[in-house]
Design a protein around this motif. Structure first.
Motif, PDB file in Angstrom:
ATOM      1  N   UNK A  83    -113.288 -14.048  67.233  1.00 20.79           N
ATOM      2  CA  UNK A  83    -112.211 -13.325  67.916  1.00 20.79           C
ATOM      3  C   UNK A  83    -111.033 -14.275  68.122  1.00 20.79           C
ATOM      4  N   UNK A  84    -109.840 -13.825  67.733  1.00 22.82           N
ATOM      5  CA  UNK A  84    -108.632 -14.619  67.911  1.00 22.82           C
ATOM      6  C   UNK A  84    -107.605 -13.831  68.694  1.00 22.82           C
ATOM      7  N   UNK A  85    -106.778 -14.537  69.438  1.00 26.76           N
ATOM      8  CA  UNK A  85    -105.672 -13.922  70.178  1.00 26.76           C
ATOM      9  C   UNK A  85    -104.410 -14.698  69.840  1.00 26.76           C
ATOM     10  N   UNK A  86    -103.439 -14.010  69.265  1.00 31.11           N
ATOM     11  CA  UNK A  86    -102.153 -14.621  68.965  1.00 31.11           C
ATOM     12  C   UNK A  86    -101.143 -14.096  69.981  1.00 31.11           C
ATOM     13  N   UNK A  87    -100.544 -15.005  70.710  1.00 32.60           N
ATOM     14  CA  UNK A  87     -99.673 -14.645  71.825  1.00 32.60           C
ATOM     15  C   UNK A  87     -98.278 -15.213  71.580  1.00 32.60           C
ATOM     16  N   UNK A  88     -97.286 -14.749  72.342  1.00 33.34           N
ATOM     17  CA  UNK A  88     -95.930 -15.297  72.193  1.00 33.34           C
ATOM     18  C   UNK A  88     -95.927 -16.815  72.309  1.00 33.34           C
ATOM     19  N   UNK A  89     -95.224 -17.430  71.404  1.00 37.17           N
ATOM     20  CA  UNK A  89     -95.216 -18.882  71.355  1.00 37.17           C
ATOM     21  C   UNK A  89     -96.097 -19.417  70.246  1.00 37.17           C
ATOM     22  N   UNK A  90     -96.866 -18.509  69.617  1.00 37.82           N
ATOM     23  CA  UNK A  90     -97.676 -18.904  68.479  1.00 37.82           C
ATOM     24  C   UNK A  90     -99.030 -19.485  68.835  1.00 37.82           C
ATOM     25  N   UNK A  91     -99.382 -19.552  70.125  1.00 39.24           N
ATOM     26  CA  UNK A  91    -100.669 -20.111  70.513  1.00 39.24           C
ATOM     27  C   UNK A  91    -101.791 -19.163  70.119  1.00 39.24           C
ATOM     28  N   UNK A  92    -102.805 -19.684  69.479  1.00 41.86           N
ATOM     29  CA  UNK A  92    -103.943 -18.877  69.065  1.00 41.86           C
ATOM     30  C   UNK A  92    -105.189 -19.400  69.765  1.00 41.86           C
ATOM     31  N   UNK A  93    -105.888 -18.517  70.455  1.00 41.95           N
ATOM     32  CA  UNK A  93    -107.143 -18.867  71.109  1.00 41.95           C
ATOM     33  C   UNK A  93    -108.274 -18.185  70.363  1.00 41.95           C
ATOM     34  N   UNK A  94    -109.430 -18.861  70.262  1.00 39.96           N
ATOM     35  CA  UNK A  94    -110.538 -18.329  69.483  1.00 39.96           C
ATOM     36  C   UNK A  94    -111.835 -18.378  70.268  1.00 39.96           C
ATOM     37  N   UNK A  95    -112.652 -17.355  70.085  1.00 39.69           N
ATOM     38  CA  UNK A  95    -113.977 -17.304  70.674  1.00 39.69           C
ATOM     39  C   UNK A  95    -114.904 -16.623  69.677  1.00 39.69           C
ATOM     40  N   UNK A  96    -116.194 -16.796  69.852  1.00 38.16           N
ATOM     41  CA  UNK A  96    -117.163 -16.177  68.943  1.00 38.16           C
ATOM     42  C   UNK A  96    -118.160 -15.358  69.746  1.00 38.16           C
ATOM     43  N   UNK A  97    -118.733 -14.358  69.080  1.00 44.16           N
ATOM     44  CA  UNK A  97    -119.760 -13.522  69.709  1.00 44.16           C
ATOM     45  C   UNK A  97    -120.678 -12.984  68.644  1.00 44.16           C
ATOM     46  N   UNK A  98    -121.809 -12.452  69.078  1.00 46.01           N
ATOM     47  CA  UNK A  98    -122.839 -11.963  68.158  1.00 46.01           C
ATOM     48  C   UNK A  98    -123.111 -10.498  68.458  1.00 46.01           C
TER      49      UNK A  98
END
Length: 273
Positions: free
Chosen positions: A254-269
């Motif tokens: 799972x990725x989240x792209x937010x204003x400013x270009x920051x991308x956060x990532x997490x994983x799940x099953x």
């Protein structure tokens, strides 16, 4: 030798004996006084005036084997849970995610407009009270990208009947309130299948309802949480017909792209059973 005067009368004799005894008693008393006034220390002068009160006794301190003040029994620190921010956390069944320096703890949970491709808003109770939504034309200034610290979290695993929930939080590190757009096209959530190809499965910007912005008030120094629920179905750009079947069991990113270009990532099953 006989006394030329003759023997003394009996009364004079006994008076002299009494005087002699008295002198001896006085001398003995004088010697006793001299000894006691010297403190019994061989006549050493301790610098104290005569007749001073005896020195107070010293009360011994606590034994070294006694408990240390402030130390809990067993040596454990029980002042708090000691939870730490950042990285993967544990929440019930476990939680996966990344977060910025501002932390991911939120005071409000809110859901943006759902999408036709399977993203729906989660109501209050998914992590706190509902955040305050404000109009796009509100006089509240937009939050600068540099003032927001984002974090993304999700549970580590979901059963076959569970709908995954994704929690995107923003912490306002500035000294003034502002508003941030959590809409599906501004804060873009994307799911890909973990593997060599990282094939995309779903995106919040593919086919959102109304396509509108969702501005939330972010108070100074506070955190708001935006929660999106996924129905496990795929999506396609510009609302093209996606596969109807649900996502197969496996590991997803799972990725989240937010204003400013920051991308956060997490994983799940997605578990089989």
């Amino acid at each position: 030798m006989r006394n030329p005067v003759g023997p003394l009368p009996s009364s004079i004799y006994w008076r002299r004996r009494a005087v002699a005894v008295l002198v001896v008693v006085l001398l003995a008393a004088l010697v006793a006084w001299a000894v006691t006034s010297g403190g019994g220390g061989g006549g050493k002068d301790d610098g104290k005036p005569g007749g001073s009160a005896p020195a107070p006794s010293i009360t011994p301190g606590p034994s070294s084997s006694g408990p240390v003040v402030g130390q809990p029994p067993g040596g454990r620190d029980e002042s708090g849970d000691g939870g730490s921010g950042g990285g993967a956390g544990s929440d019930g069944g476990g939680e996966s995610g990344t977060e910025g320096a501002g932390g991911a703890g939120g005071s409000g949970t809110t859901g943006a407009e759902g999408s036709d491709s399977g993203g729906t808003s989660a109501g209050p109770g998914a992590g706190g009270s509902a955040g305050q939504q404000v109009p796009a034309g509100s006089s509240l200034p937009n939050c600068p990208a540099s003032a927001l610290r984002f974090a993304l979290k999700t549970d580590l695993s979901y059963g076959p009947d569970d709908k995954p929930e994704f929690r995107l939080s923003a912490t306002n590190t500035s000294a003034a309130d502002c508003k941030a757009d959590f809409g599906p096209k501004s804060a873009v959530l994307t799911i890909t299948e973990a593997g060599d190809d990282d094939e995309k499965v779903w995106s919040s910007e593919d086919c959102p309802k109304n396509g509108g912005a969702v501005f939330l008030r972010v108070p100074a120094g506070a955190t708001v949480v935006h929660t999106v629920e996924w129905d496990r179905k795929g999506s396609a750009p510009r609302c093209a017909t996606p596969p109807v079947k649900a996502a197969a069991p496996g590991t997803y990113l799972l990725e989240a792209e937010v204003p400013g270009g920051t991308v956060k990532q997490a994983s799940f099953v997605l578990a089989k059973d």
